[in-house]
Design an enzyme around this catalytic site. Structure first.
Site, PDB file in Angstrom:
ATOM      1  N   TYR A 156       0.851  -1.202   0.000  1.00 36.86           N
ATOM      2  CA  TYR A 156       0.000   0.000   0.000  1.00 36.86           C
ATOM      3  C   TYR A 156       0.885   1.250   0.000  1.00 36.86           C
ATOM      4  O   TYR A 156       0.667   2.181  -0.779  1.00 36.86           O
ATOM      5  CB  TYR A 156      -0.916  -0.018   1.223  1.00 36.86           C
ATOM      6  CG  TYR A 156      -1.895   1.142   1.289  1.00 36.86           C
ATOM      7  CD1 TYR A 156      -3.036   1.159   0.481  1.00 36.86           C
ATOM      8  CD2 TYR A 156      -1.697   2.222   2.153  1.00 36.86           C
ATOM      9  CE1 TYR A 156      -3.941   2.216   0.537  1.00 36.86           C
ATOM     10  CE2 TYR A 156      -2.595   3.280   2.207  1.00 36.86           C
ATOM     11  CZ  TYR A 156      -3.707   3.277   1.406  1.00 36.86           C
ATOM     12  OH  TYR A 156      -4.598   4.328   1.461  1.00 36.86           O
ATOM     13  N   ALA A 158       3.907   1.508  -1.115  1.00 40.87           N
ATOM     14  CA  ALA A 158       4.536   1.612  -2.445  1.00 40.87           C
ATOM     15  C   ALA A 158       3.539   2.141  -3.471  1.00 40.87           C
ATOM     16  O   ALA A 158       3.875   2.989  -4.313  1.00 40.87           O
ATOM     17  CB  ALA A 158       5.060   0.245  -2.878  1.00 40.87           C
ATOM     18  N   SER A 159       2.301   1.658  -3.397  1.00 37.16           N
ATOM     19  CA  SER A 159       1.298   2.061  -4.400  1.00 37.16           C
ATOM     20  C   SER A 159       0.962   3.547  -4.262  1.00 37.16           C
ATOM     21  O   SER A 159       0.812   4.253  -5.260  1.00 37.16           O
ATOM     22  CB  SER A 159       0.030   1.210  -4.266  1.00 37.16           C
ATOM     23  OG  SER A 159      -0.714   1.566  -3.101  1.00 37.16           O
ATOM     24  N   LYS A 160       0.863   4.030  -3.032  1.00 42.34           N
ATOM     25  CA  LYS A 160       0.495   5.436  -2.851  1.00 42.34           C
ATOM     26  C   LYS A 160       1.678   6.358  -3.154  1.00 42.34           C
ATOM     27  O   LYS A 160       1.496   7.479  -3.623  1.00 42.34           O
ATOM     28  CB  LYS A 160      -0.055   5.658  -1.435  1.00 42.34           C
ATOM     29  CG  LYS A 160      -1.408   4.958  -1.198  1.00 42.34           C
ATOM     30  CD  LYS A 160      -2.488   5.478  -2.144  1.00 42.34           C
ATOM     31  CE  LYS A 160      -3.866   4.936  -1.829  1.00 42.34           C
ATOM     32  NZ  LYS A 160      -4.902   5.474  -2.734  1.00 42.34           N
TER      33      LYS A 160
HETATM   34  N1  LIG Z   1      -9.983   6.154   4.783  1.00 40.48           N
HETATM   35  C1  LIG Z   1      -8.750   6.584   4.982  1.00 40.48           C
HETATM   36  O1  LIG Z   1      -8.313   6.778   6.137  1.00 40.48           O
HETATM   37  C2  LIG Z   1      -7.843   6.843   3.815  1.00 40.48           C
HETATM   38  C3  LIG Z   1      -6.565   7.352   4.086  1.00 40.48           C
HETATM   39  C4  LIG Z   1      -5.723   7.616   3.035  1.00 40.48           C
HETATM   40  C5  LIG Z   1      -6.128   7.384   1.738  1.00 40.48           C
HETATM   41  N2  LIG Z   1      -7.364   6.881   1.482  1.00 40.48           N
HETATM   42  C6  LIG Z   1      -7.731   6.656   0.081  1.00 40.48           C
HETATM   43  O2  LIG Z   1      -9.000   7.213  -0.187  1.00 40.48           O
HETATM   44  C7  LIG Z   1      -9.573   6.544  -1.301  1.00 40.48           C
HETATM   45  C8  LIG Z   1     -11.020   6.218  -0.972  1.00 40.48           C
HETATM   46  O3  LIG Z   1     -11.058   5.276   0.063  1.00 40.48           O
HETATM   47  P1  LIG Z   1     -12.118   5.314   1.262  1.00 40.48           P
HETATM   48  O4  LIG Z   1     -11.366   5.522   2.505  1.00 40.48           O
HETATM   49  O5  LIG Z   1     -13.250   6.196   0.925  1.00 40.48           O
HETATM   50  O6  LIG Z   1     -12.568   3.776   1.310  1.00 40.48           O
HETATM   51  P2  LIG Z   1     -13.851   3.038   0.742  1.00 40.48           P
HETATM   52  O7  LIG Z   1     -13.545   1.591   0.855  1.00 40.48           O
HETATM   53  O8  LIG Z   1     -15.059   3.564   1.422  1.00 40.48           O
HETATM   54  O9  LIG Z   1     -13.910   3.488  -0.780  1.00 40.48           O
HETATM   55  C9  LIG Z   1     -13.098   2.920  -1.791  1.00 40.48           C
HETATM   56  C10 LIG Z   1     -14.004   2.629  -2.985  1.00 40.48           C
HETATM   57  O10 LIG Z   1     -13.189   2.132  -4.041  1.00 40.48           O
HETATM   58  C11 LIG Z   1     -13.912   1.084  -4.664  1.00 40.48           C
HETATM   59  N3  LIG Z   1     -13.020   0.179  -5.388  1.00 40.48           N
HETATM   60  C12 LIG Z   1     -12.149  -0.727  -4.860  1.00 40.48           C
HETATM   61  N4  LIG Z   1     -11.577  -1.430  -5.841  1.00 40.48           N
HETATM   62  C13 LIG Z   1     -12.083  -0.962  -7.010  1.00 40.48           C
HETATM   63  C14 LIG Z   1     -11.871  -1.289  -8.378  1.00 40.48           C
HETATM   64  N5  LIG Z   1     -11.030  -2.265  -8.741  1.00 40.48           N
HETATM   65  N6  LIG Z   1     -12.556  -0.590  -9.318  1.00 40.48           N
HETATM   66  C15 LIG Z   1     -13.433   0.381  -8.963  1.00 40.48           C
HETATM   67  N7  LIG Z   1     -13.679   0.725  -7.698  1.00 40.48           N
HETATM   68  C16 LIG Z   1     -13.009   0.058  -6.731  1.00 40.48           C
HETATM   69  C17 LIG Z   1     -14.613   0.369  -3.505  1.00 40.48           C
HETATM   70  O11 LIG Z   1     -15.680  -0.442  -3.953  1.00 40.48           O
HETATM   71  C18 LIG Z   1     -15.043   1.537  -2.654  1.00 40.48           C
HETATM   72  O12 LIG Z   1     -16.341   1.989  -2.981  1.00 40.48           O
HETATM   73  C19 LIG Z   1      -8.690   5.329  -1.564  1.00 40.48           C
HETATM   74  O13 LIG Z   1      -7.849   5.584  -2.670  1.00 40.48           O
HETATM   75  C20 LIG Z   1      -7.889   5.196  -0.293  1.00 40.48           C
HETATM   76  O14 LIG Z   1      -6.653   4.560  -0.480  1.00 40.48           O
HETATM   77  C21 LIG Z   1      -8.226   6.612   2.491  1.00 40.48           C
END
Ligand SMILES: NC(=O)c1ccc[n+]([C@@H]2O[C@H](COP(=O)([O-])OP(=O)(O)OC[C@H]3O[C@@H](n4cnc5c(N)ncnc54)[C@H](O)[C@@H]3O)[C@@H](O)[C@H]2O)c1
Length: 253
Positions: A156, A158-160
């Site tokens: 994760y 690495a990806s970010k």
């Molecule tokens: N929640 C946190 O604390 C946090 C922190 C840092 C970064 N992020 C980033 O924020 C973004 C949103 O995440 P979130 O926290 O709202 O979580 P979340 O799980 O509520 O939302 C992520 C969404 O991405 C969708 N998804 C997953 N794989 C997919 C695919 N292959 N194709 C299409 N859609 C897909 C899921 O179905 C989900 O609806 C992500 O990129 C996550 O890495 C979140």
């Protein structure tokens, strides 16, 4: 209410929940036409309901961001329905909580493909349209975990980190166009991705002690930053990563 996105067409990926849903709803409130996609159709339909409730137009597509064909089909459907694309929010993402030595090829590919290839595919499909009209805004949702490491999150991380650098690379390649490409890096936000972790009182306390603002973020905190970067007020911000983390990155408490 002053509407910054009247008649703008915005694609939001991963819009079925969390940050993506909050972003779609905020865009709807501010006059944008929405093209929302996700693999979770049930959640996406609930987001559609919330967007329509705000009086905005909404196109819903089932898209796995790992599939070039599905990404292209979504972009084509958006063009057929709305005629153009002004804004792309690459928000779809997945987490990983597995110690490094236990990660196999499938897990590596899953995390890297969703978090990195997804941004590559959607940006590649949308940028020629933005270049043609010499207008566009792209915001990639990365993470502070692309800049600091977390236990069991090596891929994760690495990806970010890759998503952050792809943001900068695309920004450089868009020089000369009226296109802005930026990233928002959330800290700890209560969503589907974190609800198990933050549901544990000890873990929630651990994070609270490390967040100077002393609260866990809400999806709306991140949506507000995404909308700002997509607005014309942010037209001189390019290739930047905006931490939206309650101050986590400015301290090592
Ligand atoms: N929640 C946190 O604390 C946090 C922190 C840092 C970064 N992020 C980033 O924020 C973004 C949103 O995440 P979130 O926290 O709202 O979580 P979340 O799980 O509520 O939302 C992520 C969404 O991405 C969708 N998804 C997953 N794989 C997919 C695919 N292959 N194709 C299409 N859609 C897909 C899921 O179905 C989900 O609806 C992500 O990129 C996550 O890495 C979140």
């Amino acid at each position: 209410m002053y509407k910054r996105f009247e008649n703008k067409v915005a694609i939001v990926t991963g819009a079925a929940s969390g940050i993506g849903r909050a972003t779609a709803v905020r865009f709807a409130e501010e006059g944008a036409k929405l093209s929302i996609c996700d693999v979770n159709m049930e959640g996406l339909q609930e987001t559609e309901r919330l967007v329509l409730e705000k009086g905005a137009e909404c196109l819903v597509s089932r898209v796995d961001v790992r599939s070039w064909d599905e990404v292209q089909a979504c972009v084509n459907r958006t063009l057929e329905r709305f005629g153009t694309i002004d804004i792309l929010v690459n928000n779809a993402g997945t987490g990983q909580f597995v110690p490094f030595v236990m990660i196999d090829d499938d897990e590596y590919n899953r995390v890297m493909d969703i978090n990195v290839r997804g941004i590559f595919y959607f940006s590649k499909a949308v940028l020629p349209i933005m270049m043609d009209k010499d207008y566009g805004k792209i915001v990639n949702v990365t993470s502070i975990m692309g800049e600091v490491a977390g236990q069991g999150q090596s891929i994760y991380n690495a990806s970010k980190g890759a998503a952050k650098m792809m943001t900068q690379g695309i920004a450089v390649d868009c020089s000369g166009y009226n296109i802005n490409v930026n990233a928002v890096a959330p800290g700890m936000v209560l969503t589907g991705l974190t609800k198990n972790m933050l549901g544990d009182p000890d873990q929630a306390q651990y994070f609270l002690e490390r967040i100077p603002k002393r609260r866990i973020g809400e999806p709306e905190d991140i949506a507000a930053a995404i909308l700002f970067l997509c607005s014309d007020e942010a037209s001189y911000i390019h290739g930047a990563t905006l931490h939206v983390d309650g101050g986590m990155m400015c301290t090592r408490m």
